[in-house]
Design a protein around this motif. Structure first.
Motif, mmCIF file in Angstrom:
data_model
loop_
_atom_site.group_PDB
_atom_site.id
_atom_site.type_symbol
_atom_site.label_atom_id
_atom_site.label_comp_id
_atom_site.label_asym_id
_atom_site.label_seq_id
_atom_site.Cartn_x
_atom_site.Cartn_y
_atom_site.Cartn_z
ATOM 1 N N ALA A 242 111.696 29.106 45.090
ATOM 2 C CA ALA A 242 110.303 28.831 44.748
ATOM 3 C C ALA A 242 110.056 27.329 44.674
ATOM 4 O O ALA A 242 109.189 26.857 43.953
ATOM 5 N N LEU A 243 110.858 26.577 45.430
ATOM 6 C CA LEU A 243 110.758 25.116 45.471
ATOM 7 C C LEU A 243 110.550 24.675 46.911
ATOM 8 O O LEU A 243 110.988 25.353 47.836
ATOM 9 N N THR A 244 109.955 23.493 47.080
ATOM 10 C CA THR A 244 109.995 22.853 48.400
ATOM 11 C C THR A 244 111.314 22.089 48.475
ATOM 12 O O THR A 244 111.960 21.860 47.446
ATOM 13 N N PRO A 245 111.744 21.680 49.678
ATOM 14 C CA PRO A 245 112.993 20.901 49.772
ATOM 15 C C PRO A 245 112.962 19.635 48.912
ATOM 16 O O PRO A 245 114.010 19.126 48.538
ATOM 17 N N GLU A 246 111.774 19.142 48.574
ATOM 18 C CA GLU A 246 111.706 17.943 47.722
ATOM 19 C C GLU A 246 111.836 18.314 46.249
ATOM 20 O O GLU A 246 111.840 17.440 45.382
ATOM 21 N N GLY A 247 111.910 19.617 45.964
ATOM 22 C CA GLY A 247 112.071 20.042 44.578
ATOM 23 C C GLY A 247 110.754 20.310 43.875
ATOM 24 O O GLY A 247 110.714 20.518 42.660
ATOM 25 N N ARG A 248 109.662 20.343 44.627
ATOM 26 C CA ARG A 248 108.354 20.610 44.015
ATOM 27 C C ARG A 248 108.199 22.122 43.843
ATOM 28 O O ARG A 248 108.422 22.884 44.790
ATOM 29 N N PRO A 249 107.820 22.581 42.621
ATOM 30 C CA PRO A 249 107.682 24.029 42.425
ATOM 31 C C PRO A 249 106.448 24.591 43.135
ATOM 32 O O PRO A 249 105.367 24.020 43.064
ATOM 33 N N LEU A 250 106.634 25.710 43.827
ATOM 34 C CA LEU A 250 105.527 26.402 44.494
ATOM 35 C C LEU A 250 104.926 27.457 43.571
ATOM 36 O O LEU A 250 103.797 27.893 43.768
#
Lengths: 227, 383
Positions: free
Chosen positions: B56-64
């Motif tokens: 549930a994260l983007t590769p940059e670590g941002r939560p979706l």
């Protein structure tokens, strides 16, 4: 694995199932004794280990004796089982010397371990084994062997390695535990063969399971009493 | 006296965030601890047999998403399948290993995300088996006539705990920048998702319904130290006063007490203890292996399954492997959510026939717990 085993052997499967339940109950009891808790938590002391060896020795000395006594009470109709028990006793009857050597390698004095007394749990366990072994055709003791050999094949080697690591001991000081783990590998197959010699028989099956339960409780009591 | 009622699962839902992530792209999402590739990864993947999972994260670590929003999505899907909406719910029982907040409970967060009217909530926090703890609450509430429509949901957002900043600067990383095995292994094992089931006193309106025959939970925590935990270090975890909650968040972090950890040596004994509970149920006649048509077992790794099969065969307790259903390899190990994600896929697979029995087993290494749920397929009310 034989086809019979694969299908869960109609003869041995129910008793093996009950024994496995007794064993896991035993293992959980053992893991919650103060000594094994300290071992699992990495807090064991050299005094703990020496006390364990001291207590084990007094009971292991008796081990080969009760198996021999059991063998002598097996009748002619179960000749093969008698042979197996005699071989078993012969393999084990020098084991206590290994414990003594480990004790000395762990910094203890031979005269101390040789003059040690059984703790309350060991007294109960030993008395129980001899009483059971003194009966005619003491097949219930297969349940006791299941518990004690399971300890050898499943727990001993891991304990030995953990003890050596925690206490910075050489392999020389943990041979009894590590050797048992390495040698009891296929004990289930061997054990099934022994079971097949005395089953099917509902009374024998019930006695084997009861003996496993009692042995597990008394063994855990022995370890609980290691101080 | 009120009679106990039969209870049915009338809808299930699964929510898996993002696209399936293959083995070679996992570290793109989880990040590199101290800039190093993990030495553990390949071994752990071989052990657990998982090909793809979801984050549930983007590769940059941002939560979706949040843990709660994923659960809410799964609950909505399950309600839709049962022909209901969130406002019809009487009870929401929610489970997770670690929620988005420390407090209040996960169910409050899921209810907030659902945004529906007043209802009863119950929060269950443990590890994998928390799913069935929530299921049991929902089942009992409907069974006793306390609720007409109850939802049990479980979700995990494990990946956020696996990002580098949860480890760097802690005692879990050595001088060479290597992460301790008890921490690293779980990064390669757990992933994100949520699942839900809706329970009612009647079967679904169409198709097959599932009657919940019983749910049994057994904890052996009185006999074992924690085996998978967060909040203390491996060495000090037997002492509850060592927990981060006593040391404070900064000291707890520095000790490595905030990360999710697993004790592998102890796991072996815990596995045997679970098998013992199962064999005891077989022996007591609670479970008849021959009478189980489908087994959904949340085993956390393929190798665990291999370890126990021989013992089950020797003890006449084996359920033939042709009857096992799992989607672990493609959906990943989503902890508490796994059993619902598995059940949802199983019901869609078309394998189930009226009259068949489905056994769900959820072992939890957390502190040696195991849960069992027996289901029977019945024709829907509409037929």
């Amino acid at each position: 694995m034989s086809a019979r085993t694969k299908e869960g052997g109609a003869t041995t499967a129910p008793v093996l199932r009950k024994l496995a339940v007794a064993w896991t109950d035993f293992e959980a009891r053992l893991d919650s004794t103060p000594l094994v808790r300290r071992l699992n938590r990495g807090l064991l002391t050299i005094d703990d280990y020496r006390a364990l060896l001291m207590n084990l020795r007094q009971q292991v000395v008796d081990g080969a004796c009760w198996i021999s006594r059991a063998a002598s009470n097996v009748d002619e109709a179960h000749f093969e089982l008698r042979s197996t028990l005699m071989r078993h006793a012969a393999t084990e009857h020098r084991d206590y010397r290994l414990i003594e050597a480990d004790y000395v390698a762990a910094g203890g004095r031979l005269e101390d371990i040789r003059s040690g007394a059984k703790n309350v749990g060991s007294e109960a366990l030993s008395a129980w084994m001899f009483a059971e072994a003194s009966k005619p055709n003491p097949f219930g003791l297969l349940g006791a062997m299941f518990i004690i050999e399971g300890l050898g094949s499943i727990k001993a080697a891991g304990w030995g390695r953990a003890i050596a690591r925690q206490l910075s001991l050489s392999d020389e000081a943990v041979r009894f535990l590590v050797y048992h783990g390495a040698n009891d590998g296929d004990h289930m197959t061997e054990f099934e063969a022994m079971l097949a010699m005395v089953l099917p028989d509902p009374a024998v099956e019930a006695r084997i399971v009861r003996c496993a339960e009692v042995t597990g409780r008394l063994y855990a009591m022995q370890i609980e009493d290691v101080r | 006296m009120t009679m106990l009622r039969d209870v049915f699962i009338s809808g299930t839902g699964a929510f898996l965030p993002g696209e399936p992530v293959g083995q070679d792209r996992m570290e793109d999402y989880l990040g590199l601890v101290c800039g190093r590739r993990s030495a553990m990864g390949r071994r752990a993947l071989h052990w657990n047999g998982i090909d793809t999972r979801h984050y549930a994260l983007t590769p940059e670590g941002r939560p979706l998403h949040s843990n709660a929003s994923m659960c809410a999505a799964a609950v909505r899907t399950a309600l839709e399948a049962a022909g209901h909406a969130a406002d019809d719910l009487d009870l929401l029982a929610a489970a997770t290993t670690q929620g988005d907040y420390l407090a209040p409970g996960h169910a409050a967060a899921v209810h907030g995300e659902l945004g529906c009217g007043p209802l009863e909530t119950a929060s269950f926090q443990s590890v994998c088996a928390s799913s069935l703890m929530a299921a049991k609450a929902a089942w009992l509430a409907v069974r006793a006539g306390e609720a007409e429509l109850a939802a049990a949901t479980a979700g995990e957002f494990s990946s956020r705990w696996f990002r580098p900043h949860f480890y760097e600067g802690t005692a879990l990383v050595d001088a060479k920048g290597r992460l301790a095995i008890e921490a690293d292994f779980l990064r390669w094992t757990l992933s994100d998702g949520a699942g839900a089931a809706v329970m009612q006193p009647r079967p679904a309106g169409r198709g097959l319904g599932l009657r919940v025959d019983w749910i049994d939970m057994t904890s052996l925590a009185g006999r074992f130290d924690a085996c998978m935990w967060a909040g203390s270090t491996k060495a000090a975890r037997h002492d509850m006063k060592s927990a981060w909650s006593h040391a404070g968040p900064e000291a707890g972090f520095a000790q490595g007490a905030m990360a999710l950890l697993q004790d592998f040596d102890q796991l072996k004994a815990v596995i045997r203890a679970w098998v013992g509970v199962y064999l005891d149920k077989v022996d007591a006649g609670r479970i008849d292996p021959a009478g189980v048509d489908h087994l959904l077992c949340h085993y956390s790794a393929r190798s665990l399954r291999e370890e126990i099969v021989r013992l089950l065969e020797q003890t006449g307790a084996m359920i033939p492997e042709a009857r096992w259903f799992t989607n672990l390899a493609t959906c990943g190990n989503t902890g508490s959510a796994s059993i619902w994600i598995m059940l949802d896929a199983f019901l869609r697979s078309g394998r189930l026939k009226a009259g068949e029995r489905v056994l769900c087993i959820v072992p939890e290494s957390g502190r040696a717990t195991v849960g069992f749920m027996m289901l029977t397929a019945v024709e829907g009310a509409g037929r």
